[in-house]
Enzyme design. Structure first.
Site, PDB file in Angstrom:
ATOM      1  N   GLN A  37       2.597  -0.067  -4.571  1.00 30.07           N
ATOM      2  CA  GLN A  37       2.620  -1.379  -3.914  1.00 30.07           C
ATOM      3  C   GLN A  37       1.507  -2.274  -4.446  1.00 30.07           C
ATOM      4  O   GLN A  37       1.550  -3.478  -4.267  1.00 30.07           O
ATOM      5  CB  GLN A  37       2.475  -1.209  -2.393  1.00 30.07           C
TER       6      GLN A  37
ATOM      7  N   ARG B  15       4.530  -0.954   7.801  1.00 27.98           N
ATOM      8  CA  ARG B  15       5.128  -2.253   8.032  1.00 27.98           C
ATOM      9  C   ARG B  15       4.369  -3.043   9.090  1.00 27.98           C
ATOM     10  O   ARG B  15       4.933  -3.567  10.047  1.00 27.98           O
ATOM     11  CB  ARG B  15       6.589  -2.136   8.436  1.00 27.98           C
ATOM     12  N   CYS B  16       3.046  -3.117   8.911  1.00 30.43           N
ATOM     13  CA  CYS B  16       2.263  -3.986   9.777  1.00 30.43           C
ATOM     14  C   CYS B  16       0.990  -4.307   9.049  1.00 30.43           C
ATOM     15  O   CYS B  16       0.617  -3.626   8.116  1.00 30.43           O
ATOM     16  CB  CYS B  16       1.931  -3.320  11.107  1.00 30.43           C
TER      17      CYS B  16
ATOM     18  N   GLU C 117       6.489  -7.992   8.661  1.00 31.74           N
ATOM     19  CA  GLU C 117       6.009  -6.929   9.533  1.00 31.74           C
ATOM     20  C   GLU C 117       6.055  -7.296  11.006  1.00 31.74           C
ATOM     21  O   GLU C 117       5.947  -6.432  11.868  1.00 31.74           O
ATOM     22  CB  GLU C 117       4.599  -6.565   9.087  1.00 31.74           C
TER      23      GLU C 117
END
Lengths: 287, 806
Positions: free
Chosen positions: B237, B384-385, B760
């Site tokens: 990522q 996902r935050c 997110e």
């Protein structure tokens, strides 16, 4: 998640398959749809040196009516069952249960024979076959024999199959016209084994239960016939008291393992509820 | 003007710029199976590596015998910690300032920890070799419960830290203690509680879970001995950060390292950090002189690489009798597993958890976080935050419901009463953030009106009466959640990773024919950057998005950036794109002025080119300017049309949203049905509404999974029991509820295009909505707080504990 090495065999007849299994002994395993065996091999929980693939044996696949019995070849897939007009017309509970097995991709590949022969208590068809009074045809080095589904299962992954024997077909007595049926399965998600499931086949007469058979999935190391639970509802109109009695009788014979689906107490409790709901729904289908 | 002249609307539409529901350009290859993922990388002579992993959660490694493994046909090498010590790589630094074993060095600290790396000519041989390595262990008592980690007699996990009373984030209180992080005014907060008319206190746990992308972590490392260059294809990522980390720990010059992140099949935070597999594959390639591929399987991904959450939050709110909050006090026990391998900005040991005051105007607050070691896999990534924001949002949103229950107030009403007011922005929170913008009341009221909230409450009251009368066995819950995210890490004044400021970058190069290429320091894992980045450029410089090629992931060609996670791409790289595009536009204006023979101040921008003010027929399109930039620039100007921008954001962005979950639960089986789920998101300026909707759907599905069953669970002996998608809840289309999406738009005042992050938000806001729905359903039976996950059997147990089931 990578299996060990193995030799692959693809016999063209049951006799050849039986011979291979006999000759190769415990290192050999028959391969049907592979949905139980192959994951075990990928985890190296099973490491057969020889796989005997049964897909090359033409005679093992197919569904036909034989008098009052439905004959299902062992290599018939769950998808074939769902496509069969004969099954839908004569033993519709098979379709109802097959639809609750895994997902379409698995059903294209997974077979009836593999489902009932593997002895996995999580599989749906064994309890159903016991409920329907089905018999299995086993072919081995000593010839063929017919065994009642109810006598087949001895423990988790442990059946009366002798070394070298292959389950080649399933014979299902067609239930009486107007019978009611239901397969109630509680699962966490598509593709999961049952937290608990109950199969019911019954007939009604004058608003009362005339005959009834109840099978249970994944609440014991083998599939179960809930005989006392079935007795408890015969002659009743499935009133609350009878349902409660049946659920209690069914729960009494359950001994599920605690797992991620829930503790023992929960799995038995919902097992009883599955029995209740299957009885109620089956009754509404009976004519 | 003839009929063929396009209208302004047609010209705008032709650009497919911001606000357009442009179809995802990357889907052309993805939907045809033509993506190019790491596992598609196949090089001549490539070898395959696989790990021997520990069956024990805590044990001393007495010996490792590779003799039989090396006899397996195809097995070439077995790498152990002893091998790695020869190149000083037995341990590696983590992003959180800790160190982590690459391969077991003397002991193992979690089940499935990497013990040895077998290298073979194919994956099957490697696995055969793994099964032939004999490791002798001496089991040690496992430490599983974080609440027991700091007991005086708790086993010592990290012998390497013996005598170290200070860690990367200050003093350590115990041999299993990692850090204590305190924020806020303790004295003032304690005073607020001592004066409080009403107070609640609850230990709210957010269980351990896992980002579980469908593509697992993997890499191919290829070392060229002649050039001394290492090329790594990997599921990264943040490819540039990986290059820098590899350079620092492998002592290779950074220009000799080429990191390529090809198509990635989902990341969700799982692919930010560095894992032992990357180091081992690189070392194996250096040792063998051949490319080495390492591909994690599902079990390895779920049990060894980067869990998320595992925060245990003792939360207190003080309030007045009429429901005005006066103080917030939170203590977090954070289970980090065996090594502190959180992927947070370096100065933030608990990420941005101090956003825990949420959307509410708390006059004072105090937060303390204790991080501890246990015999579990390392991680603590932002699934996902933004960093630890979903834990914070869950904490405050659950606690507000508990307070509402105590006050006998409607949870929506309590929130409306305590929201930060629109006129208070920019708002300085009690725990140190400056919220850039927001209009919470409007969003909340829109949610309540659209869903018919009042009518749903009425229906719930009726159903409760019916339940009490024994007419139904179903209970109904309304889960309200109003979250404030903090995304866009981040300003260099407070955000860095290993000392590198968290800017991001964009380079745009226009070609003579009016097309161009844009390269970014970010890396899409499914977010659709190739689509949306081109849309920003299209609107900024008037070139159709279809003519802009977007490229990311190759450290040789992309400008340096910090990558994609924490919803930072649009807030940071999205700004860099706009700024680079504006540099292009500024030069284009000079060229246009020269060609149109006017002063550049006499030009004005008009959709896709410049026109002379007051003379709308005198125009020059951006397409024509691109051509001119390469053959007839003004005297003294360099030819060409390209620009680079490195953007250091002045602040974070603060997206927010109002969610409502309507759930029915059968108390006899615990089976729930999500009847309705409404999600209103405000992410500021909306670049591609279709992609936003897709992001919201995906994030809500993850939130649903987490709240309702997705869990990494360990038994009392330290065995991880959720190693497959059979037991780790990954919902299919069948289980996934229908999602209703909605929006308001409150642009970020400091962002060049007013955009915030959104990817997110649904995970952050969704989890409390589901959990509050379950808790709300059970509240009339006497429940105050039921811990997640809310799977069937736990719902039944809740009903049973409350006396609703015999």
């Amino acid at each position: 998640m990578i299996p060990g090495s193995f030799s692959y065999h693809r016999p063209a007849s049951v006799a050849d398959a039986v011979k291979l299994l006999s000759d190769l002994g415990e290192d050999a395993r028959p391969l049907a749809g592979g949905h139980s065996l192959v994951p075990m091999m990928k985890l190296r929980l099973a490491s057969p040196a020889h796989l005997i693939d049964l897909h090359g044996i033409a005679g093992l696949k197919g569904i036909r009516r034989d008098g009052n019995n439905l004959l299902i070849g062992a290599m018939t897939t769950q998808h074939d069952l769902l496509e069969s007009q004969e099954v839908a017309g004569s033993v519709p509970i098979l379709c109802e249960a097959a639809l609750l097995i895994a997902d379409p991709q698995v059903r294209y590949r997974g077979t009836i024979g593999g489902n009932v022969a593997n002895g996995d208590p999580g599989n749906d068809m064994p309890a159903l076959m016991m409920t329907l009074g089905a018999t299995y045809r086993l072919e081995g080095p000593q010839g063929a024999r017919e065994v009642a589904a109810a006598d087949f299962y001895q423990g988790a992954y442990f059946t009366i199959l002798e070394p070298g024997e292959i389950l080649t077909s399933v014979s299902v007595p067609v239930p009486a016209a107007g019978h009611g049926y239901a397969y109630e399965k509680l699962k966490r998600k598509v593709g999961d084994y049952a937290t608990a499931a109950a199969a019911v086949v019954l007939t009604m007469a004058g608003g009362k239960v005339a005959t009834c058979t109840i099978g249970l999935t994944n609440v014991h190391e083998t599939p179960l016939l809930a005989v006392d639970a079935a007795k408890a509802v015969i002659g009743t109109s499935l009133d609350a008291a009878a349902l409660k009695k049946a659920a209690s009788a069914a729960e009494a014979i359950m001994s599920p393992a605690a797992d991620a689906r829930g503790p023992v107490e929960y799995r038995k409790h919902v097992g009883g509820i599955m029995v209740t709901r299957a009885l109620q729904r089956a009754a509404t289908k009976a004519t | 003007m003839n009929d063929m002249t396009p209208t302004r609307e047609q010209r705008t539409a032709a650009l497919e710029g911001m606000g357009c529901k442009r179809k995802r350009v990357e889907d052309v290859r993805f939907t045809q199976g033509k993506g190019n993922y790491v596992d598609d990388v196949k090089l001549p002579g490539m070898l395959h590596g696989d790990f021997v992993r520990s069956p024990h959660p805590h044990a001393r490694v007495k010996s490792i015998n590779s003799e039989e493994a090396l006899k397996v046909p195809g097995v070439l090498a077995v790498i152990t910690a002893e091998t790695l010590k020869t190149v000083n790589l037995a341990w590696m630094p983590t992003l959180a300032g800790d160190v982590q074993m690459v391969l077991a060095d003397g002991k193992v600290l979690f089940q499935n920890q990497e013990v040895a790396f077998v290298v073979a000519t194919d994956r099957y041989a490697a696995d055969d070799g793994v099964n032939k390595v004999v490791v002798e262990y001496e089991p040690l008592p496992p430490l599983v419960d974080p609440f027991k980690s700091m007991d005086p007699d708790a086993p010592v996990l990290r012998e390497d830290l013996a005598g170290k009373t200070t860690g990367a984030h200050g003093p350590r209180k115990h041999h299993n203690h990692i850090f204590e992080w305190k924020v806020g005014d303790k004295e003032l907060t304690d005073a607020a509680f001592s004066k409080a008319e009403v107070a609640i206190k609850e230990m709210i746990s957010y269980h351990r879970t896992h980002p579980s992308p469908l593509e697992t972590c993997q890499c191919v490392c290829s070392f060229d001995k002649v050039k001394g260059e290492l090329t790594i294809w990997g599921t990264f990522q943040a490819p540039h950060v990986i290059r820098t980390v590899v350079s620092l720990i492998a002592k290779l010059p950074e220009q000799k390292i080429h990191v390529i992140a090809p198509d990635i099949g989902g990341g969700f935070g799982n692919k930010v950090g560095a894992y032992p597999g990357y180091i081992c594959a690189a070392v194996a390639s250096i040792v063998t002189g051949k490319p080495v591929k390492w591909v994690e399987d599902r079990i390895e991904n779920l049990t060894a690489t980067s869990f998320a959450r595992d925060y245990h939050m003792t939360t207190e709110i003080a309030a007045t009798r009429d429901g005005k909050v006066t103080g917030l006090r939170v203590h977090v026990l954070a289970d980090h597993g065996a090594f502190d391998a959180c992927a947070d900005p370096s100065k933030w040991p608990a990420g941005f958890f101090n956003i825990v005051t949420g959307s509410y105007d708390f006059p004072t607050a105090h937060l303390a976080v204790d991080g501890v070691y246990t015999n579990k896999a390392p991680g603590g990534v932002a699934y996902r935050c933004s960093f630890r924001v979903t834990e914070a949002a869950y904490c405050i949103e659950r606690a507000m419901d508990i307070m509402a229950q105590k006050l006998n107030m409607d949870p929506a009403e309590l929130r409306l009463k305590n929201f930060i007011k629109p006129e208070q922005f920019p708002y300085h929170s009690a725990l140190g953030w400056e919220y850039d913008s927001g209009d919470y009341h409007t969003a909340m009221r829109k949610m309540m009106e659209t869903t018919g909230y009042a009518a749903l409450r009425k229906e719930q009251a009726e159903k409760r009466e019916a339940f009490r009368r024994g007419e139904t066995r179903e209970i109904m819950g309304l889960g309200v959640s109003f979250f404030t995210e903090i995304v866009g890490a981040g300003p260099s004044k407070n955000c860095d990773i290993l000392g590198i400021a968290m800017f991001d970058s964009c380079e745009i190069r226009m070609h003579p024919t009016g097309a161009g290429i844009a390269r970014m320091g970010t890396k899409s894992q499914g977010q659709g950057h190739e689509t949306t980045w081109a849309q920003i450029i299209a609107t900024e410089i008037g070139i159709p998005a279809d003519n802009i090629q977007v490229e990311e992931g190759n450290t040789d060609t992309a400008p340096y950036g910090l990558g994609t996670y924490g919803s930072r791409s649009t807030p940071v790289a999205g700004a860099a794109i706009a700024m680079a595009a504006r540099k292009i536009k500024a030069k284009a204006q000079m060229i246009a002025a020269y060609k149109l023979e006017v002063h550049e101040d006499d030009l004005e921008w008009d959709i896709d080119g410049f026109r002379v003010k007051g003379l709308p027929e005198r125009t020059m399109s951006m397409k024509d300017i691109c051509w001119a930039a390469y053959n007839s620039v003004p005297p003294g100007m360099e030819p060409g049309l390209e620009a680079v921008s490195y953007y250091d954001p002045p602040n974070m962005t603060y997206p927010f949203g109002a969610y409502l979950c309507v759930m029915d639960i059968d108390v006899d089986t615990g089976v729930y049905k999500v009847r309705r789920f409404y999600a209103l998101d405000d992410c500021g300026t909306r670049i591609n509404p279709m992609i936003i909707e897709g992001q919201v759907h995906g994030g809500l599905t993850e939130a649903f999974a987490i709240a309702m069953g997705q869990e990494i669970r360990y038994d009392d002996d330290g065995n991880v029991v959720t190693g497959s998608f059979m037991d780790f809840f990954m919902p299919t289309a069948v289980e996934t509820p229908h999602w209703e999406t909605d929006f308001t738009v409150t642009p970020s005042p400091h962002h060049p295009i007013g955009a915030k992050g959104v990817g997110e938000s649904p995970n952050v806001g969704g989890v409390p909505a589901f959990s509050n729905a379950v808790n709300d359903a059970f509240s009339f039976l006497g429940a105050t707080h039921i811990q997640m996950p809310h799977d069937y059997w736990r719902n039944w147990k809740a009903a049973k504990d409350l006396g609703a089931v015999a």
